[in-house]
Design a protein around this motif. Sequence first.
Motif, mmCIF file in Angstrom:
data_model
loop_
_atom_site.group_PDB
_atom_site.id
_atom_site.type_symbol
_atom_site.label_atom_id
_atom_site.label_comp_id
_atom_site.label_asym_id
_atom_site.label_seq_id
_atom_site.Cartn_x
_atom_site.Cartn_y
_atom_site.Cartn_z
ATOM 1 N N ASN A 79 -36.274 50.621 -58.672
ATOM 2 C CA ASN A 79 -37.545 49.956 -58.778
ATOM 3 C C ASN A 79 -37.480 48.698 -58.161
ATOM 4 O O ASN A 79 -38.306 48.424 -57.201
ATOM 5 C CB ASN A 79 -37.699 49.759 -60.246
ATOM 6 C CG ASN A 79 -38.182 51.219 -60.992
ATOM 7 O OD1 ASN A 79 -38.341 52.136 -60.222
ATOM 8 N ND2 ASN A 79 -38.021 51.342 -62.253
ATOM 9 N N LEU A 80 -36.382 47.853 -58.360
ATOM 10 C CA LEU A 80 -36.410 46.584 -57.513
ATOM 11 C C LEU A 80 -36.404 46.646 -56.339
ATOM 12 O O LEU A 80 -37.110 45.867 -55.177
ATOM 13 C CB LEU A 80 -35.363 45.729 -57.897
ATOM 14 C CG LEU A 80 -34.914 44.223 -57.621
ATOM 15 C CD1 LEU A 80 -36.256 43.379 -57.632
ATOM 16 C CD2 LEU A 80 -33.727 43.475 -57.992
ATOM 17 N N LYS A 126 -37.318 49.260 -54.238
ATOM 18 C CA LYS A 126 -38.743 49.692 -53.791
ATOM 19 C C LYS A 126 -39.573 48.558 -53.547
ATOM 20 O O LYS A 126 -40.367 48.350 -52.775
ATOM 21 C CB LYS A 126 -39.387 50.728 -54.785
ATOM 22 C CG LYS A 126 -40.223 51.691 -54.284
ATOM 23 C CD LYS A 126 -40.258 53.016 -55.033
ATOM 24 C CE LYS A 126 -41.558 53.476 -54.547
ATOM 25 N NZ LYS A 126 -42.044 54.431 -55.584
ATOM 26 N N GLU A 127 -39.781 47.762 -54.586
ATOM 27 C CA GLU A 127 -40.407 46.647 -54.393
ATOM 28 C C GLU A 127 -40.243 45.719 -53.571
ATOM 29 O O GLU A 127 -41.120 45.020 -52.710
ATOM 30 C CB GLU A 127 -40.660 45.747 -55.884
ATOM 31 C CG GLU A 127 -41.421 46.452 -57.150
ATOM 32 C CD GLU A 127 -42.946 46.425 -56.515
ATOM 33 O OE1 GLU A 127 -43.471 45.903 -55.891
ATOM 34 O OE2 GLU A 127 -43.519 47.459 -57.390
ATOM 35 N N THR A 164 -30.425 50.324 -51.130
ATOM 36 C CA THR A 164 -29.579 50.142 -52.474
ATOM 37 C C THR A 164 -28.034 50.438 -51.998
ATOM 38 O O THR A 164 -27.682 51.081 -50.911
ATOM 39 C CB THR A 164 -29.856 51.148 -53.477
ATOM 40 O OG1 THR A 164 -29.918 52.695 -52.821
ATOM 41 C CG2 THR A 164 -31.245 51.061 -54.054
ATOM 42 N N LEU A 185 -33.677 42.914 -64.791
ATOM 43 C CA LEU A 185 -33.964 43.716 -63.511
ATOM 44 C C LEU A 185 -35.625 43.858 -63.872
ATOM 45 O O LEU A 185 -36.304 43.856 -62.939
ATOM 46 C CB LEU A 185 -33.043 44.890 -63.390
ATOM 47 C CG LEU A 185 -31.812 44.655 -62.591
ATOM 48 C CD1 LEU A 185 -31.072 45.756 -62.509
ATOM 49 C CD2 LEU A 185 -32.207 44.283 -61.208
ATOM 50 N N PRO A 186 -35.840 44.519 -65.000
ATOM 51 C CA PRO A 186 -37.363 44.601 -64.931
ATOM 52 C C PRO A 186 -38.376 43.500 -64.844
ATOM 53 O O PRO A 186 -39.439 43.705 -64.212
ATOM 54 C CB PRO A 186 -37.617 45.363 -66.502
ATOM 55 C CG PRO A 186 -36.326 45.613 -66.741
ATOM 56 C CD PRO A 186 -35.132 44.876 -66.246
ATOM 57 N N THR A 197 -38.340 42.720 -61.025
ATOM 58 C CA THR A 197 -39.029 43.748 -60.370
ATOM 59 C C THR A 197 -40.752 43.293 -60.725
ATOM 60 O O THR A 197 -41.574 43.116 -59.780
ATOM 61 C CB THR A 197 -38.785 44.872 -60.845
ATOM 62 O OG1 THR A 197 -37.472 45.222 -60.670
ATOM 63 C CG2 THR A 197 -39.489 46.190 -60.061
ATOM 64 N N GLU A 198 -40.966 43.009 -61.821
ATOM 65 C CA GLU A 198 -42.265 42.679 -62.201
ATOM 66 C C GLU A 198 -42.934 41.456 -61.413
ATOM 67 O O GLU A 198 -43.936 41.363 -60.695
ATOM 68 C CB GLU A 198 -42.436 42.607 -63.676
ATOM 69 C CG GLU A 198 -43.850 42.379 -64.199
ATOM 70 C CD GLU A 198 -44.964 43.332 -63.707
ATOM 71 O OE1 GLU A 198 -44.441 44.445 -63.415
ATOM 72 O OE2 GLU A 198 -46.108 43.191 -63.776
ATOM 73 N N ARG A 214 -43.659 42.424 -57.895
ATOM 74 C CA ARG A 214 -44.710 42.962 -57.902
ATOM 75 C C ARG A 214 -45.986 41.993 -57.839
ATOM 76 O O ARG A 214 -46.677 42.039 -56.782
ATOM 77 C CB ARG A 214 -44.701 43.848 -58.763
ATOM 78 C CG ARG A 214 -45.686 45.079 -58.610
ATOM 79 C CD ARG A 214 -46.010 46.119 -59.565
ATOM 80 N NE ARG A 214 -46.420 45.296 -60.832
ATOM 81 C CZ ARG A 214 -47.645 45.066 -61.472
ATOM 82 N NH1 ARG A 214 -48.483 45.482 -60.349
ATOM 83 N NH2 ARG A 214 -47.785 44.572 -62.140
#
Length: 324
Positions: free
Chosen positions: A223-224, A226-227, A232, A310-311, A314-315, A318
């Motif tokens: 996810n990170l 991708k943002e 990877t 990580l979340p 990522t946020e 974004r």
Amino acid sequence: MSVIVLVEHTGGIIKKKNFEAVQYASRIAENTGTTVTTLVLGTIAVSEMESLGEYGAQKVLHVADGRLDELHARAYASALFTAAQKENAKIIVTLHDINGRAVAPRVAVKLKAGLVAGALSYPDLENGFVIKKAVFSGKAFAFVNIVSDVKVIMLMANSFPVIKGDGKAVVEKLEVNFSDKDFGVKVKQVNKVTGEVLLSDADLVVSGGRGMKGPENWGLIENLAKELGAATACSRPVSDADWRPHHEHVGQTGGTIRPNLYIAVGISGAIQHLAGVNGSKNIVVINKDPEAPFFKAANYGVVGDAMEILPKLTEAVRKFKQQH
Ligand SMILES: Cc1cc2nc3c(=O)[nH]c(=O)nc-3n(C[C@H](O)[C@H](O)[C@H](O)COP(=O)(O)OP(=O)(O)OC[C@H]3O[C@@H](n4cnc5c(N)ncnc54)[C@H](O)[C@@H]3O)c2cc1C
């Protein structure tokens, strides 16, 4: 007389690292009072080759033989040898990548040239032809003087910024007398990794280690990535355990990468891992252990649990993208 650069392309598209090699050669040509000729092999549009002029190439020699769309090391070396002889080139530049490593030493033998692999600097012409390169897995530098008449330099990608300028290179056809032996090795199958940023070309890389606990948590890394538009990667135990494919493993026994940003998550920073990533321009380490050795090699560090960080990161990326 000119400096010759072997330029690679993937399916007709020339990647950034080649522009760096052309610009590198262009500076050497300036300092030695000569010009830059690039060699391009296989199927590619003329306009794509002409664009090499924006990075300092005056001329492109094009060998329009479809067999060269895939790497045939001997054929590539024959073409580079022919181009070097035609241009009476004294300096040959390739990248220090899979193609360069297969081709440059062969050409050096054919031209009886001295070779520096993994070059990190322009040649110091005041002291001969001295080039800096990394040795002992990046733990030290060597300064190598090439004393032969013809010189081959394999440039480590991402050593210099690439600045696009103006200019259009002149494209000329080059005929090469290949022998059957030049195509003695047949590529039977090519497995392409699609839909992802290719690790070897990536400017940004998000990498996970054993601290990620298991493959079920890899979505956080992806996810990170991708943002950020990143590739990877992983440490060796992770690929050994089949949490990730082997082509993602970096380090002494895996790939060597030099991205602008390497984010290492749950990786301890063992010397064998660092060997593959310590050329990165910026390293960010996320690790719950403040004593993890990787922090010593990092530009920025976050001490904490990757599953929580990580979340949030990522946020934050974004939101940042939305605002800019
Ligand atoms: C000959 C040889 C060649 C090798 N070649 C390579 C190579 O090419 N590449 C390579 O990577 N290794 C290589 N190794 C292995 C290397 O020595 C290390 O064992 C390996 O790099 C460790 O991987 P790791 O950091 O993922 O795992 P570990 O050493 O187990 O480290 C995991 C890290 O995650 C942290 N962590 C745990 N939980 C969390 C959490 N929740 N949040 C945040 N952080 C957390 C821990 O504090 C620890 O620092 C080689 C070894 C040998 C002997």
